[in-house]
Design a protein around this motif. Sequence first.
Motif, PDB file in Angstrom:
ATOM      1  N   UNK A  70       3.049  17.526 -12.776  1.00 54.21           N
ATOM      2  CA  UNK A  70       3.420  18.924 -12.533  1.00 54.21           C
ATOM      3  C   UNK A  70       4.649  19.309 -13.369  1.00 54.21           C
ATOM      4  N   UNK A  71       5.565  18.373 -13.518  1.00 55.22           N
ATOM      5  CA  UNK A  71       6.774  18.626 -14.326  1.00 55.22           C
ATOM      6  C   UNK A  71       6.437  18.784 -15.800  1.00 55.22           C
ATOM      7  N   UNK A  72       5.471  17.990 -16.263  1.00 50.24           N
ATOM      8  CA  UNK A  72       5.080  17.964 -17.680  1.00 50.24           C
ATOM      9  C   UNK A  72       6.298  17.622 -18.546  1.00 50.24           C
ATOM     10  N   UNK A  73       6.496  18.361 -19.618  1.00 51.39           N
ATOM     11  CA  UNK A  73       7.636  18.104 -20.514  1.00 51.39           C
ATOM     12  C   UNK A  73       8.751  19.130 -20.315  1.00 51.39           C
ATOM     13  N   UNK A 131      10.566   2.605 -14.412  1.00 50.79           N
ATOM     14  CA  UNK A 131       9.489   1.965 -15.169  1.00 50.79           C
ATOM     15  C   UNK A 131       8.145   2.618 -14.866  1.00 50.79           C
ATOM     16  N   UNK A 132       7.926   3.004 -13.615  1.00 49.67           N
ATOM     17  CA  UNK A 132       6.652   3.595 -13.210  1.00 49.67           C
ATOM     18  C   UNK A 132       6.550   5.062 -13.619  1.00 49.67           C
ATOM     19  N   UNK A 133       7.661   5.787 -13.541  1.00 49.48           N
ATOM     20  CA  UNK A 133       7.650   7.243 -13.772  1.00 49.48           C
ATOM     21  C   UNK A 133       8.844   7.642 -14.643  1.00 49.48           C
ATOM     22  N   UNK A 134       8.823   7.292 -15.908  1.00 47.90           N
ATOM     23  CA  UNK A 134      10.000   7.522 -16.769  1.00 47.90           C
ATOM     24  C   UNK A 134      10.372   8.999 -16.922  1.00 47.90           C
ATOM     25  N   UNK A 135       9.368   9.889 -17.043  1.00 49.44           N
ATOM     26  CA  UNK A 135       9.683  11.314 -17.220  1.00 49.44           C
ATOM     27  C   UNK A 135      10.303  11.898 -15.951  1.00 49.44           C
ATOM     28  N   UNK A 136       9.830  11.417 -14.813  1.00 49.69           N
ATOM     29  CA  UNK A 136      10.389  11.871 -13.538  1.00 49.69           C
ATOM     30  C   UNK A 136      11.870  11.479 -13.447  1.00 49.69           C
ATOM     31  N   UNK A 137      12.177  10.251 -13.866  1.00 48.54           N
ATOM     32  CA  UNK A 137      13.564   9.796 -13.814  1.00 48.54           C
ATOM     33  C   UNK A 137      14.449  10.515 -14.836  1.00 48.54           C
ATOM     34  N   UNK A 138      13.874  10.946 -15.956  1.00 49.12           N
ATOM     35  CA  UNK A 138      14.632  11.762 -16.898  1.00 49.12           C
ATOM     36  C   UNK A 138      15.035  13.076 -16.231  1.00 49.12           C
ATOM     37  N   UNK A 139      14.100  13.648 -15.455  1.00 43.53           N
ATOM     38  CA  UNK A 139      14.402  14.871 -14.703  1.00 43.53           C
ATOM     39  C   UNK A 139      15.526  14.614 -13.695  1.00 43.53           C
ATOM     40  N   UNK A 169       0.826  -1.207   0.000  1.00 37.20           N
ATOM     41  CA  UNK A 169       0.000   0.000   0.000  1.00 37.20           C
ATOM     42  C   UNK A 169       0.861   1.258   0.000  1.00 37.20           C
ATOM     43  N   UNK A 170       1.950   1.229   0.778  1.00 34.88           N
ATOM     44  CA  UNK A 170       2.858   2.375   0.825  1.00 34.88           C
ATOM     45  C   UNK A 170       3.517   2.591  -0.530  1.00 34.88           C
ATOM     46  N   UNK A 171       3.922   1.497  -1.163  1.00 38.31           N
ATOM     47  CA  UNK A 171       4.545   1.593  -2.488  1.00 38.31           C
ATOM     48  C   UNK A 171       3.565   2.186  -3.505  1.00 38.31           C
ATOM     49  N   UNK A 172       2.335   1.723  -3.460  1.00 39.51           N
ATOM     50  CA  UNK A 172       1.322   2.212  -4.397  1.00 39.51           C
ATOM     51  C   UNK A 172       1.096   3.709  -4.214  1.00 39.51           C
ATOM     52  N   UNK A 173       0.998   4.140  -2.954  1.00 39.64           N
ATOM     53  CA  UNK A 173       0.788   5.563  -2.677  1.00 39.64           C
ATOM     54  C   UNK A 173       1.998   6.384  -3.121  1.00 39.64           C
ATOM     55  N   UNK A 174       3.196   5.846  -2.884  1.00 42.20           N
ATOM     56  CA  UNK A 174       4.431   6.533  -3.270  1.00 42.20           C
ATOM     57  C   UNK A 174       4.469   6.759  -4.782  1.00 42.20           C
ATOM     58  N   UNK A 175       4.158   5.716  -5.547  1.00 37.10           N
ATOM     59  CA  UNK A 175       4.166   5.829  -7.012  1.00 37.10           C
ATOM     60  C   UNK A 175       3.112   6.835  -7.476  1.00 37.10           C
ATOM     61  N   UNK A 176       1.939   6.806  -6.852  1.00 38.16           N
ATOM     62  CA  UNK A 176       0.882   7.756  -7.221  1.00 38.16           C
ATOM     63  C   UNK A 176       1.324   9.195  -6.980  1.00 38.16           C
ATOM     64  N   UNK A 177       2.026   9.430  -5.862  1.00 31.85           N
ATOM     65  CA  UNK A 177       2.507  10.772  -5.560  1.00 31.85           C
ATOM     66  C   UNK A 177       3.582  11.214  -6.548  1.00 31.85           C
ATOM     67  N   UNK A 178       4.472  10.285  -6.926  1.00 33.73           N
ATOM     68  CA  UNK A 178       5.489  10.617  -7.930  1.00 33.73           C
ATOM     69  C   UNK A 178       4.845  10.950  -9.269  1.00 33.73           C
ATOM     70  N   UNK A 179       3.761  10.258  -9.591  1.00 39.14           N
ATOM     71  CA  UNK A 179       3.056  10.542 -10.846  1.00 39.14           C
ATOM     72  C   UNK A 179       2.424  11.937 -10.822  1.00 39.14           C
ATOM     73  N   UNK A 180       1.965  12.359  -9.641  1.00 35.43           N
ATOM     74  CA  UNK A 180       1.446  13.721  -9.509  1.00 35.43           C
ATOM     75  C   UNK A 180       2.559  14.740  -9.783  1.00 35.43           C
TER      76      UNK A 180
END
Length: 416
Positions: free
Chosen positions: A141-144, A180-188, A126-137
Amino acid sequence: MDEVVLVGFWTSPYVMRVKIALLEKGVQFIYKEEKDIFENQNKSELLLKSNPIHKKVPVLIHNGRPICESLIILEYIDEVWKQEKQLFSDDPYYRARARFWIDLFDKKIADCGRRMWASKGADQEAAKKEFVELLKLLENELEDKPYFAGDYFGLLDVALLPITCRFYAYETFCKFSVEKECPRFMEWVKRCNQRESVSKTLPDPYKVYDFVLEVKRSIFGKRIRIALAEKGVTYAFKEENIRNKSPLLLQMNPVHKKIPVLIHNGKPICESAIIVQYIDEVWSHKAPLLPSDPYQRAQARFWVYESWRKMWLSKGEEHETGKMELISNFKLLEETLGDKSFYGGDTFGYVDIGLIPFCSWFYTYEMLGNFKMEVECPKLVAWAKRCLQRETVSKSLPDEKVVYDRVVAYQQALGL
């Protein structure tokens, strides 16, 4: 010429924020690493003098005047060294948005990180799921954009980036991939790591992972010391520096490289529960720690493991559901104890040794959860007081106020 001093600790993301900001501004500063931020008596005089209220890092000392709290320090840096690139936007709206996302990090994301390494099973998932959801938010916000503020590296980048050195630990504990979950975030993340201010500041993720493991295991050594004392075994105690592991530890536990390790006649035994059982079998002439009945032995082993997992999971949770779960677990332990003097009946045994180190945490649970153990679980508290009358216990357990200070310091060091 300005004299700038930063007092910090290597794993604190809040200290990393300040370091990155100073480097981005091109400010020359002296960095003073705290050797021990877990016990007030071991903190430097400089830290205690500069932050007498909270006694925490980071502290920025500018021309002899201390500034505390990372976000306040970042604002101070941006206002004092205006001639360099600005971290805060000139637009009040964008400044407010940046503060909103930093607040989300401080309140939500850091807590998810704690639960990911402190829990197991469904709670961890559950913690992992919430963490990934927050990173996706944050990814949305980062967009492109290259950075959160657009084309320039700003406040939100500085404030959020330090958590990324914990990604390896989170991924290892929870078996997932942030990329894998947040590729654009990891590019940042990769883009930011190309900046010298960042690459010089963030610690090695593998060292951070090792540090987290040591924090999780630090309480287990108390069990061994109590068991040895109960058996009347004379031994030499060697304190480990978790940041600089000794050749002895690396040789004796080459697989996990973790404490505690018992070395008996040159032969190492690892893992606290296994060590206590070994002590009971080898020094069998003294009162047994484990019951003779196989079923009761199995039950004893169950409680030692299960109580640790649940109590650690609830540590530090200030919300009502976490507190109620913790109290429910304590009541279950109290029910198992019944009216017996000890969990083994009239004999201080294996379960008592496994559980009693946690009584030094009662004060911490009360402070974080705003409740009284003696009101909720009077029999359990009476059992703890009974155990503390034993010299083997009273000499092994730390002061409850010291434990509380250490927990607060651990939370800060790990960005919790």
